[in-house]
Design an enzyme around this catalytic site. Structure first.
Site, PDB file in Angstrom:
ATOM      1  CG  ASP A  82      67.508  37.277  20.944  1.00 52.37           C
ATOM      2  OD1 ASP A  82      66.675  36.989  21.827  1.00 52.37           O
ATOM      3  OD2 ASP A  82      67.255  37.233  19.725  1.00 52.37           O
ATOM      4  CG  HIS A  83      66.856  33.076  20.966  1.00 50.96           C
ATOM      5  ND1 HIS A  83      65.945  32.133  21.403  1.00 50.96           N
ATOM      6  CD2 HIS A  83      66.136  34.081  20.421  1.00 50.96           C
ATOM      7  CE1 HIS A  83      64.725  32.551  21.122  1.00 50.96           C
ATOM      8  NE2 HIS A  83      64.817  33.736  20.543  1.00 50.96           N
ATOM      9  CG  HIS A 208      61.531  35.933  21.492  1.00 52.54           C
ATOM     10  ND1 HIS A 208      62.879  36.017  21.260  1.00 52.54           N
ATOM     11  CD2 HIS A 208      61.376  36.122  22.829  1.00 52.54           C
ATOM     12  CE1 HIS A 208      63.509  36.242  22.395  1.00 52.54           C
ATOM     13  NE2 HIS A 208      62.618  36.314  23.361  1.00 52.54           N
ATOM     14  N   GLY A 209      59.657  36.823  17.665  1.00 51.35           N
ATOM     15  CA  GLY A 209      59.074  36.555  16.353  1.00 51.35           C
ATOM     16  C   GLY A 209      58.055  37.582  15.922  1.00 51.35           C
ATOM     17  CB  ALA A 210      57.393  41.030  16.969  1.00 54.47           C
ATOM     18  CB  SER A 211      59.937  40.111  11.798  1.00 54.98           C
ATOM     19  OG  SER A 211      61.087  40.672  12.372  1.00 54.98           O
ATOM     20  CB  VAL A 231      61.891  43.701  15.427  1.00 59.64           C
ATOM     21  CG1 VAL A 231      61.983  43.879  13.919  1.00 59.64           C
ATOM     22  CG2 VAL A 231      60.469  43.948  15.906  1.00 59.64           C
ATOM     23  CB  ALA A 232      65.692  39.476  14.251  1.00 63.90           C
TER      24      ALA A 232
END
Length: 284
Positions: A82-83, A208-211, A231-232
């Site tokens: 990831d990234h 991305h950034g779904a949290s 989700v992170a």
């Protein structure tokens, strides 16, 4: 073979109208929770890690854990970079056995982004490794990279097609109003932009950034073409907050095998909810 690329996973999701969650893991307990929950729900999942995670845990160690757990649960898993930004770093991990890569050159001008991504695609496809890339930039922070909300760029639908065709990527990460981290207030997602991108690009799309996004928003993005949900922060927050609470209430606790159970339970709730939101239960 239980360790797989994400290409078939995401193509199946695109055809089936659901999304595959990619959970960023940070330790053994996170991986145990993700894999055990996914196996119990027969849900496809992706085990993702930033460069910082791979440095922390070790590439060979992560690959061995994913392979062992996939075999233990008879459950196909993908391990995903990831990234990642550096070609040499990606190449080394691919040669070690990673079969899914996100090359993030979204901070570069459009032409340079294409050039950097194509270099990675040309290399990775020789090893049957699937490649994701991002067009536009998310706000927030991932590892040590900070993006100011004001400067965050949304994905241009027409450019998205040119980008996909020029690079040969297998999936496209789009920016439509999400950000890394948790939200102070509910984000306003640009659904019309996402719908437009879907009309220009037939690849599986990634969010991305779904949290912290609502179930309604996640399910709407899936209807409009999102096939992978990252989700992170939500997992990290559940783990750390539960652990803090437990140790505050049980200051005498000294055995990690005991006090980590509450943290695992909190993460299990997050994983179960995300799988439900993605509509992927029973799809593995």
């Amino acid at each position: 073979m239980y360790v797989v690329s994400t290409k078939q996973m995401l193509n199946n999701a695109q055809r089936g109208g659901y999304a595959v969650p990619a959970f960023n893991i940070h330790n053994l307990e996170t991986m145990q929770v993700v894999v055990e929950t996914a196996a119990n729900l027969h849900a496809p999942v992706i085990i993702a890690g930033t460069p910082g995670t791979f440095t922390h845990a070790g590439t060979e160690n992560l690959l061995a854990l994913v392979s062992a757990m996939a075999k233990q649960y008879h459950h196909p898993l993908a391990i995903h970079l990831d990234h990642h930004t550096k070609f040499d770093d990606i190449a080394q991990k691919v040669r070690s056995g990673v079969r899914s890569v996100m090359i993030d050159a979204s901070h570069l001008p459009f032409a340079q982004n294409i050039s950097r991504v194509k270099e990675v695609v040309d290399f990775c496809h020789r090893f049957d490794v699937s490649v994701e890339a991002e067009l536009g930039q998310l706000g927030g922070q991932e590892d040590d990279v900070q993006v100011n909300e004001v400067d965050a760029l949304y994905t241009n639908p027409a450019q998205a097609r040119e980008f996909a065709e020029a690079t040969g990527i297998d999936s496209l990460a789009v920016t439509i109003g999400t950000a890394h981290g948790m939200y102070a207030s509910a984000p306003v997602l640009d659904f019309s932009r996402l719908e437009n991108i879907r009309q220009w690009v037939n690849l599986p799309l990634v969010l991305h950034g779904a949290s912290g996004l609502s179930t309604k928003d996640i399910q709407q993005t899936i209807k409009l073409g999102i096939c992978k949900i990252n989700v992170a922060t939500e997992l990290k927050n559940a783990f750390s907050q539960s652990l803090k609470n437990y140790l505050t209430e049980h200051p005498e606790a000294t055995d990690p095998r005991d006090y980590l159970q509450s943290a695992k339970s909190a993460m299990r709730d997050v994983v179960s909810k995300v799988i439900a939101d993605c509509g992927c239960e029973g799809r593995a």
